[in-house]
Scaffold this active site. Structure first.
Site, PDB file in Angstrom:
ATOM      1  N   GLN A   1      -8.845  -8.332  -2.877  1.00  0.00           N
ATOM      2  CA  GLN A   1      -9.222  -7.259  -1.950  1.00  0.00           C
ATOM      3  C   GLN A   1     -10.627  -6.751  -2.283  1.00  0.00           C
ATOM      4  O   GLN A   1     -11.427  -6.483  -1.386  1.00  0.00           O
ATOM      5  CB  GLN A   1      -8.189  -6.133  -2.055  1.00  0.00           C
ATOM      6  CG  GLN A   1      -8.270  -5.083  -0.967  1.00  0.00           C
ATOM      7  CD  GLN A   1      -7.839  -5.579   0.404  1.00  0.00           C
ATOM      8  OE1 GLN A   1      -6.832  -6.284   0.522  1.00  0.00           O
ATOM      9  NE2 GLN A   1      -8.595  -5.244   1.438  1.00  0.00           N
TER      10      GLN A   1
ATOM     11  N   LYS B   1      12.362  -7.956   0.843  1.00  0.00           N
ATOM     12  CA  LYS B   1      11.331  -8.588   0.008  1.00  0.00           C
ATOM     13  C   LYS B   1      10.141  -7.640  -0.097  1.00  0.00           C
ATOM     14  O   LYS B   1       9.426  -7.413   0.871  1.00  0.00           O
ATOM     15  CB  LYS B   1      10.834  -9.894   0.636  1.00  0.00           C
ATOM     16  CG  LYS B   1       9.824 -10.597  -0.256  1.00  0.00           C
ATOM     17  CD  LYS B   1       8.954 -11.588   0.499  1.00  0.00           C
ATOM     18  CE  LYS B   1       7.573 -11.056   0.802  1.00  0.00           C
ATOM     19  NZ  LYS B   1       6.727 -10.744  -0.348  1.00  0.00           N
TER      20      LYS B   1
ATOM     21  N   CYS C   1      -3.174   1.624   6.880  1.00  0.00           N
ATOM     22  CA  CYS C   1      -3.403   1.109   8.227  1.00  0.00           C
ATOM     23  C   CYS C   1      -3.780   2.244   9.169  1.00  0.00           C
ATOM     24  O   CYS C   1      -4.265   2.016  10.263  1.00  0.00           O
ATOM     25  CB  CYS C   1      -2.205   0.329   8.734  1.00  0.00           C
ATOM     26  SG  CYS C   1      -0.707   1.272   8.731  1.00  0.00           S
TER      27      CYS C   1
ATOM     28  N   GLU D   1       9.129   3.070  14.280  1.00  0.00           N
ATOM     29  CA  GLU D   1       9.789   3.382  13.018  1.00  0.00           C
ATOM     30  C   GLU D   1       9.892   4.899  12.892  1.00  0.00           C
ATOM     31  O   GLU D   1       9.154   5.632  13.525  1.00  0.00           O
ATOM     32  CB  GLU D   1       8.958   2.879  11.837  1.00  0.00           C
ATOM     33  CG  GLU D   1       8.672   1.402  11.876  1.00  0.00           C
ATOM     34  CD  GLU D   1       8.205   0.873  10.528  1.00  0.00           C
ATOM     35  OE1 GLU D   1       6.998   0.824  10.290  1.00  0.00           O
ATOM     36  OE2 GLU D   1       9.083   0.524   9.714  1.00  0.00           O
TER      37      GLU D   1
ATOM     38  N   GLY E   1       1.938 -10.939  10.677  1.00  0.00           N
ATOM     39  CA  GLY E   1       2.827 -10.263  11.624  1.00  0.00           C
ATOM     40  C   GLY E   1       3.017 -11.062  12.904  1.00  0.00           C
ATOM     41  O   GLY E   1       4.134 -11.209  13.406  1.00  0.00           O
TER      42      GLY E   1
ATOM     43  N   GLU F   1       4.576  -3.605  12.041  1.00  0.00           N
ATOM     44  CA  GLU F   1       3.498  -2.628  11.874  1.00  0.00           C
ATOM     45  C   GLU F   1       2.366  -3.373  11.199  1.00  0.00           C
ATOM     46  O   GLU F   1       2.530  -3.902  10.107  1.00  0.00           O
ATOM     47  CB  GLU F   1       3.952  -1.452  11.002  1.00  0.00           C
ATOM     48  CG  GLU F   1       4.905  -0.517  11.709  1.00  0.00           C
ATOM     49  CD  GLU F   1       4.343   0.102  12.975  1.00  0.00           C
ATOM     50  OE1 GLU F   1       3.099   0.193  13.099  1.00  0.00           O
ATOM     51  OE2 GLU F   1       5.131   0.474  13.845  1.00  0.00           O
TER      52      GLU F   1
ATOM     53  N   ASN G   1       0.795  -1.233   0.000  1.00  0.00           N
ATOM     54  CA  ASN G   1       0.000   0.000   0.000  1.00  0.00           C
ATOM     55  C   ASN G   1       0.829   1.286   0.000  1.00  0.00           C
ATOM     56  O   ASN G   1       0.327   2.331  -0.367  1.00  0.00           O
ATOM     57  CB  ASN G   1      -1.013  -0.001   1.153  1.00  0.00           C
ATOM     58  CG  ASN G   1      -0.362   0.035   2.504  1.00  0.00           C
ATOM     59  OD1 ASN G   1       0.757  -0.449   2.676  1.00  0.00           O
ATOM     60  ND2 ASN G   1      -1.035   0.603   3.475  1.00  0.00           N
TER      61      ASN G   1
END
Ligand code: UN1
Length: 474
Positions: free
Chosen positions: A327, A171, A280, A455, A229, A246, A148
């Protein structure tokens, strides 16, 4: 055109490839990208391991210069890169060029941070002994990035990793390898030494899984879904790796009676629907007090219906396509679920064209207990939840398993201050959308949204370095 992996400073092809097409037009083929496997990751890790010590011990001027040049090359090519980003991800050209500029700013910020990696000197409690506290590189770091923000998120993981002397195996998401490939080319041109940055494209099940399991990767930074995650965290912990995650959000935007209606509608429209809701940080729960509720809902419904849906490369477009068929199917399931759960669904129809277009949808009359208000949808849809007063709004805002960003629209300093102090989230936005963050300050959340150090900004150093305490008796 065929695009290869970048390993040890060389372009390395694979017979297996992924065809990257535009979500706005399925006939628009961007290119074919190499599809790697565990063996490619192993090759990249060997190159990274060999190169990393010299990079870490080189003058910080070298790391500064490489990052500074990369930042300059990105901004020089912002229109071309923005176009590629809009084609492969589907966000509007304005958002895509903006994201590209942000990636350039991130590189330039961390160019400076490479020179500011300061430590502490402390007197020992034992007389005559000096204590030094320094930050060292972690080693080889694995980066797993989402579709995204195909250039900004790779940039904000990569730039600090390199600034502090680490080598990287990255990646990118399978849906958006194009921008990551361009970053590899730019780092090569910027003089990044061979082996310091390695790009291995391919599926999470092979490339991502090997990055997490490889014994010579010391740390993994991941942005993506909650389910993946959590598995990455478990697998990293089992192997003693540092990990930074995240993940999702179900971010509340509280609108109270004293809010400026235009500000509240503008922030909600942007937060809920821009970037097709695929952030997000999107505002997916609009929590509105009774006195302003009807006026807000009417105005938001009208504004959402006026949004221009279409080709992301057309400057007039405000909402591009959903990223892919999977999606879109999931979005349509949530749309049907909202009606089944009893919401008054406004908008949400499919758009025209040879892409995955859908109109934004508002789930009026939602409760905070409905699945549509609890699960991250990641599409242009938001629940509108009516509450009696600010106290109930705050309780509802915090009643979620996530805690990334939390917004409020109010003209009251007292309410804004109370919300800032009591919102259980990593980021609080007052009279601003929940999404859209600066590049030089920490980014991250609490509860199910994030795990590990923050981050971005100078706080990124915590994850990308490790502390050494030295005692010296002269
Ligand atoms: C933003 O809202 O500006 O995946 C950034 C995401 C976040 C980035 C959001 N990690 O949506």
């Amino acid at each position: 055109m065929d695009f290869a992996h970048y390993i040890g400073g060389e372009w390395v092809g694979d017979s297996d490839v992924t065809t990257n097409t535009s979500p706005a037009n399925r006939d628009d083929v961007i290119g074919t990208y190499a599809r790697g496997d565990a063996a490619r990751v192993d090759q990249a890790v060997s190159a990274a391991l060999a190169a990393q010590p010299d990079w870490a011990s080189a003058s910080p001027q070298l790391r500064h210069d490489v990052l500074e040049r990369a930042g300059a090359l990105i901004v020089e090519r912002k229109d071309e890169l923005g176009r590629l980003l809009a084609r492969e991800e589907g966000k509007t050209i304005a958002e895509a060029v903006g994201e590209t500029v942000r990636a350039s700013q991130v590189f330039k910020f961390f160019a400076g941070e490479a020179l500011r990696n300061t430590g502490d000197a402390v007197a020992s409690v034992r007389p005559g002994i000096d204590v030094m506290i320094e930050r060292e590189a972690v080693g080889v770091i694995g980066l797993i990035t989402p579709w995204n923000f195909p250039i900004a998120i790779p940039a904000w993981k990569l730039a600090p990793a390199l600034a502090y002397g680490n080598a990287v195996v990255m990646k990118p998401a399978e849906l958006t390898p194009g921008c990551a490939w361009e970053l590899a080319k730019i780092l090569d041109e910027a003089g990044c030494p061979a082996g310091i940055f390695n790009l291995v494209m391919g599926p999470g099940s092979k490339v991502g899984a090997r990055i997490v399991e490889h014994e010579d990767i010391a740390a993994v930074s991941f942005t993506g879904s909650v389910a993946t995650g959590r598995q990455v965290a478990v697998d990293c912990a089992a192997r003693g790796k540092k990990v930074q995650l995240e993940m999702g959000g179900k971010n509340p935007m509280v609108v109270v009676d004293d809010a400026d209606l235009d500000v509240a509608v503008g922030a909600s429209l942007n937060g809920a629907f821009f970037s097709t809701g695929q952030r997000c940080t999107a505002s997916s729960r609009l929590i509105v007090t009774a006195g302003i509720h009807d006026a807000f809902l009417d105005k938001l419904t009208a504004a959402a219906a006026d949004l221009v849906i279409g080709d992301p490369l057309d400057a007039k477009t405000q909402i591009g396509p959903v990223v892919d068929q999977g999606q879109l199917d999931q979005n349509l399931e949530y749309l049907a679920l909202a009606a089944t759960e009893g919401c008054d669904v406004r908008g949400g129809g499919l758009g025209n064209g040879n892409g995955f277009f859908m109109h934004p949808a508002i789930f009026a009359g939602a409760s905070n207990q409905m699945r549509v208000s609890r699960e991250e949808i990641f599409g242009p849809m938001a629940s509108v939840i009516k509450v009696a007063d600010y106290d109930e709004a705050l309780a509802v805002a915090n009643d979620t398993e996530f805690g990334l960003s939390s917004g409020i629209c109010t003209t009251s300093l007292k309410i804004a201050t109370d919300f800032r102090r009591n919102a259980k989230a990593g980021m609080v936005m007052v009279n601003l959308p929940t999404a859209g963050v600066d590049y030089h300050v920490p980014f991250g959340g609490r509860k199910g949204s994030s795990y590990g150090p923050r981050e971005q900004g100078s706080y990124a150093r915590e994850f990308y370095t490790t502390v050494k305490t030295s005692y010296i008796a002269p």
